[in-house]
Each structure stands twice: as C-alpha cells, then as structure tokens.
Design a protein around this motif. Structure first.
Motif, mmCIF file in Angstrom:
data_model
loop_
_atom_site.group_PDB
_atom_site.id
_atom_site.type_symbol
_atom_site.label_atom_id
_atom_site.label_comp_id
_atom_site.label_asym_id
_atom_site.label_seq_id
_atom_site.Cartn_x
_atom_site.Cartn_y
_atom_site.Cartn_z
ATOM 1 N N ARG A 81 0.845 -1.217 0.000
ATOM 2 C CA ARG A 81 0.000 0.000 0.000
ATOM 3 C C ARG A 81 0.867 1.248 0.000
ATOM 4 O O ARG A 81 0.558 2.245 -0.663
ATOM 5 C CB ARG A 81 -0.925 -0.007 1.220
ATOM 6 C CG ARG A 81 -2.131 -0.923 1.095
ATOM 7 C CD ARG A 81 -3.161 -0.611 2.159
ATOM 8 N NE ARG A 81 -2.642 -0.823 3.500
ATOM 9 C CZ ARG A 81 -2.719 -1.977 4.156
ATOM 10 N NH1 ARG A 81 -3.286 -3.025 3.582
ATOM 11 N NH2 ARG A 81 -2.222 -2.094 5.377
ATOM 12 N N LEU A 82 1.952 1.197 0.758
ATOM 13 C CA LEU A 82 2.863 2.341 0.822
ATOM 14 C C LEU A 82 3.449 2.642 -0.548
ATOM 15 O O LEU A 82 3.511 3.793 -0.986
ATOM 16 C CB LEU A 82 3.983 2.045 1.819
ATOM 17 C CG LEU A 82 4.981 3.162 2.099
ATOM 18 C CD1 LEU A 82 4.297 4.342 2.760
ATOM 19 C CD2 LEU A 82 6.109 2.638 2.980
ATOM 20 N N VAL A 83 3.859 1.585 -1.263
ATOM 21 C CA VAL A 83 4.413 1.746 -2.606
ATOM 22 C C VAL A 83 3.355 2.284 -3.557
ATOM 23 O O VAL A 83 3.610 3.176 -4.371
ATOM 24 C CB VAL A 83 4.967 0.399 -3.122
ATOM 25 C CG1 VAL A 83 5.368 0.518 -4.576
ATOM 26 C CG2 VAL A 83 6.155 -0.041 -2.279
ATOM 27 N N ALA A 84 2.141 1.745 -3.460
ATOM 28 C CA ALA A 84 1.061 2.168 -4.362
ATOM 29 C C ALA A 84 0.705 3.630 -4.165
ATOM 30 O O ALA A 84 0.307 4.327 -5.101
ATOM 31 C CB ALA A 84 -0.170 1.298 -4.136
ATOM 32 N N ASN A 85 0.860 4.135 -2.944
ATOM 33 C CA ASN A 85 0.504 5.525 -2.645
ATOM 34 C C ASN A 85 1.648 6.506 -2.867
ATOM 35 O O ASN A 85 1.493 7.703 -2.668
ATOM 36 C CB ASN A 85 0.043 5.642 -1.188
ATOM 37 C CG ASN A 85 -1.278 4.938 -0.953
ATOM 38 O OD1 ASN A 85 -2.095 4.827 -1.859
ATOM 39 N ND2 ASN A 85 -1.486 4.453 0.259
ATOM 40 N N ALA A 86 2.817 5.980 -3.284
ATOM 41 C CA ALA A 86 3.982 6.849 -3.443
ATOM 42 C C ALA A 86 3.856 7.776 -4.649
ATOM 43 O O ALA A 86 4.405 8.863 -4.666
ATOM 44 C CB ALA A 86 5.242 6.008 -3.572
ATOM 45 N N HIS A 87 3.140 7.336 -5.704
ATOM 46 C CA HIS A 87 2.942 8.135 -6.915
ATOM 47 C C HIS A 87 4.275 8.621 -7.491
ATOM 48 O O HIS A 87 4.434 9.797 -7.816
ATOM 49 C CB HIS A 87 2.032 9.336 -6.633
ATOM 50 C CG HIS A 87 0.669 8.959 -6.145
ATOM 51 N ND1 HIS A 87 -0.177 8.126 -6.842
ATOM 52 C CD2 HIS A 87 0.016 9.289 -5.018
ATOM 53 C CE1 HIS A 87 -1.312 7.968 -6.171
ATOM 54 N NE2 HIS A 87 -1.212 8.659 -5.060
ATOM 55 N N VAL A 88 5.217 7.722 -7.575
ATOM 56 C CA VAL A 88 6.526 8.082 -8.119
ATOM 57 C C VAL A 88 6.412 8.275 -9.625
ATOM 58 O O VAL A 88 5.964 7.393 -10.344
ATOM 59 C CB VAL A 88 7.569 6.999 -7.797
ATOM 60 C CG1 VAL A 88 8.912 7.355 -8.428
ATOM 61 C CG2 VAL A 88 7.722 6.846 -6.290
ATOM 62 N N ASP A 89 6.786 9.412 -10.086
ATOM 63 C CA ASP A 89 6.744 9.714 -11.505
ATOM 64 C C ASP A 89 8.121 9.443 -12.104
ATOM 65 O O ASP A 89 9.135 9.927 -11.607
ATOM 66 C CB ASP A 89 6.362 11.181 -11.707
ATOM 67 C CG ASP A 89 6.388 11.556 -13.172
ATOM 68 O OD1 ASP A 89 7.291 12.305 -13.565
ATOM 69 O OD2 ASP A 89 5.518 11.097 -13.913
ATOM 70 N N ARG A 90 8.164 8.648 -13.196
ATOM 71 C CA ARG A 90 9.439 8.280 -13.801
ATOM 72 C C ARG A 90 10.246 9.510 -14.197
ATOM 73 O O ARG A 90 11.456 9.565 -13.980
ATOM 74 C CB ARG A 90 9.192 7.390 -15.015
ATOM 75 C CG ARG A 90 10.495 6.942 -15.689
ATOM 76 C CD ARG A 90 10.229 5.926 -16.761
ATOM 77 N NE ARG A 90 9.427 6.468 -17.847
ATOM 78 C CZ ARG A 90 8.561 5.758 -18.554
ATOM 79 N NH1 ARG A 90 8.346 4.494 -18.258
ATOM 80 N NH2 ARG A 90 7.888 6.309 -19.538
ATOM 81 N N MET A 91 9.588 10.496 -14.773
ATOM 82 C CA MET A 91 10.305 11.679 -15.233
ATOM 83 C C MET A 91 10.978 12.398 -14.068
ATOM 84 O O MET A 91 12.111 12.886 -14.194
ATOM 85 C CB MET A 91 9.335 12.619 -15.942
ATOM 86 C CG MET A 91 9.998 13.598 -16.873
ATOM 87 S SD MET A 91 10.398 12.831 -18.453
ATOM 88 C CE MET A 91 8.768 12.752 -19.184
ATOM 89 N N THR A 92 10.299 12.466 -12.933
ATOM 90 C CA THR A 92 10.855 13.134 -11.761
ATOM 91 C C THR A 92 12.127 12.444 -11.297
ATOM 92 O O THR A 92 13.102 13.098 -10.907
ATOM 93 C CB THR A 92 9.824 13.143 -10.616
ATOM 94 O OG1 THR A 92 8.649 13.827 -11.062
ATOM 95 C CG2 THR A 92 10.375 13.846 -9.395
#
Length: 256
Positions: A81-92
């Motif tokens: 759940r923690l990973v799913a909520n991270a919203h890591v954007d590849r470009m960033t």
C-alpha cells in the motif's frame, strides 16, 4: 564527549544500523516471490538468525511483511500500500540523471520509451555546445529497430520475445518484419549492454543508447553525438552512459 552525548551518538548509530538491516531484508524479500524462511534470510543477509527474527517480528507488526509457515516470509500488504501511494513519476526520478550525464559529457541526452513497435521521445537535455543535437519530442516515424534506443529496448527481450512482439503488433496493421541483421545486432547489444548507430538516423551523428527494465517501466537513455566527437571521446562517453544506467538501477530497482 560526555556520557550523555556518547549515548546519543551510539543510539543514532544503532538506529541507522537497524534501518539498514531492515531495508536489506525487505529488498531480499522483494526479489523472492515464493517467500523465504528465517534461515534463508539470515544466510542471504549475513546476520545472526536471532537478529533477523527480531527485525522480521518488528516489520510484521507494522504490516511490512507477513509470515505463513516456516518458509513463507514475504512482503506484506502494508508495504505494498505504501508503494502504491507513493505516486513516483518516472520523469521526476530520471530527469536529474539526464542532467548529470549531460553535464559529465557536455552532450545532449535523450529519454525515450517504447510504444508498440515505435519509439516515443519523452524528454531531452540539450547541451550548450558549438554544434548542438536537438532531437524532436514525440513519436518517431522510424520503427524501433531503426534507432539505437529502440534496439536497446528490444534487446531487453530474448529473440523469441522480439519475434512474438512483431507478430502480435503486425496482426492488425501492415506487417513489419524484423530483419535478420537486426536480430544479430540485438544479440550483440545483450552482450555489451550498449547500442550504437553511426549516422543511420541522422547523417553525421553517432548515437549510443542503453535500455532499462525497471519498476517504473522500460525506457532508454541515449546520447546523439557528432561522429567526429564520438570517435575522439568514445570510451569516456560509454563509461558515463553505463555509470548513469547503474545509478538509475540502484535508485529505482530492476523489474523482475
């Protein structure tokens, strides 16, 4: 240093050590889909079984891992759940590495990704030099195998997978056949980790590329360089490109 300050330093060091050990265990479990036993984990991370048991118990209390029997320790729903909520954007994540690479070699650096049999240029960092290379953003007309970045991406799969991709994508479109010479090039790329073209896409420009298969998807990083500069600085260009790839793998993580 007085006893109170020394105790604070020791506590801090101990806390950092526990975090590092917990992270090591989580990374190990992330690579082990079937689950592991306490003994397996202790051996893999080179820690006493009792230490691993304490860390595993603490992580399980927080839902970061779960245990199902003697050999069934795996990642838990809390971590997922923690990973799913991270919203890591590849470009960033990737863009600072593009800038770092461009500054190191003083050349243009390009980020691209596959879209079926085509290549899409997502981002670029254009070097401020007397002779600039400025690739256009968006989808290229050339098929994947016609670019160094595209061939690097195709080389992530074995030959059977590449042929299957072209067969699947060609079912509802004019059939695209991958030339045998390209299949040989892909095998060489798998061995060296580097894809190059010498003026195939742009006359007078040599492009070298690497591809990454990460938890944030597949993408390629390439460097289009005037051929006369490439021939003069070939080894350093390749060294910096591979260093960039290794750094991204370390930060993002390999997919599967």
């Amino acid at each position: 240093m007085d006893e109170r300050n020394q105790a604070g330093v020791n506590d801090e060091r101990g806390g950092i050590q526990v975090i590092a050990r917990a992270a090591k265990i989580l990374n190990l479990l992330g690579r082990s889909a079937g689950g592991l036993s306490l003994g397996d984990i202790a051996q893999a991370v080179d820690l006493p079984r009792s230490t691993v048991q304490r860390i595993v118990g603490a992580l399980e209390e927080q839902g970061m891992i779960r245990s199902e029997g003697a050999g069934g320790i795996s990642l838990g729903a809390g971590l997922l759940r923690l990973v799913a909520n991270a919203h890591v954007d590849r470009m960033t994540v990737v863009r600072p590495w593009l800038h770092k690479l461009s500054e190191a070699v003083q050349e243009t650096v390009v980020l691209s990704r596959p879209a079926g049999l085509q290549l899409i240029v997502e981002d670029r960092v254009v070097a401020d030099r007397e002779l600039q290379v400025t690739p256009r953003l968006g989808q290229l007309d050339t098929p994947l195998f016609g670019t160094s970045a595209g061939r690097a991406l195709l080389a992530l799969d074995k030959e059977e997978g590449v042929k299957a991709l072209f067969a699947a994508e060609s079912n509802s479109k004019p059939k695209t056949v991958i030339p045998k010479v390209v299949l040989a090039q892909l095998e060489n790329i798998r061995q060296t980790g580097i894809s190059c073209d010498h003026g195939e896409l742009i006359e007078g420009i040599t492009t070298m590329a690497v591809a990454l298969n990460t938890v944030l998807g597949r993408f390629a990083i390439s460097m289009p360089v005037p051929t006369f500069r490439f021939e003069r600085n070939r080894d350093s260009y390749i060294e910096e490109l591979l260093r960039c790839k290794a750094g991204l793998f370390k930060e993002i993580g390999i997919d599967g």
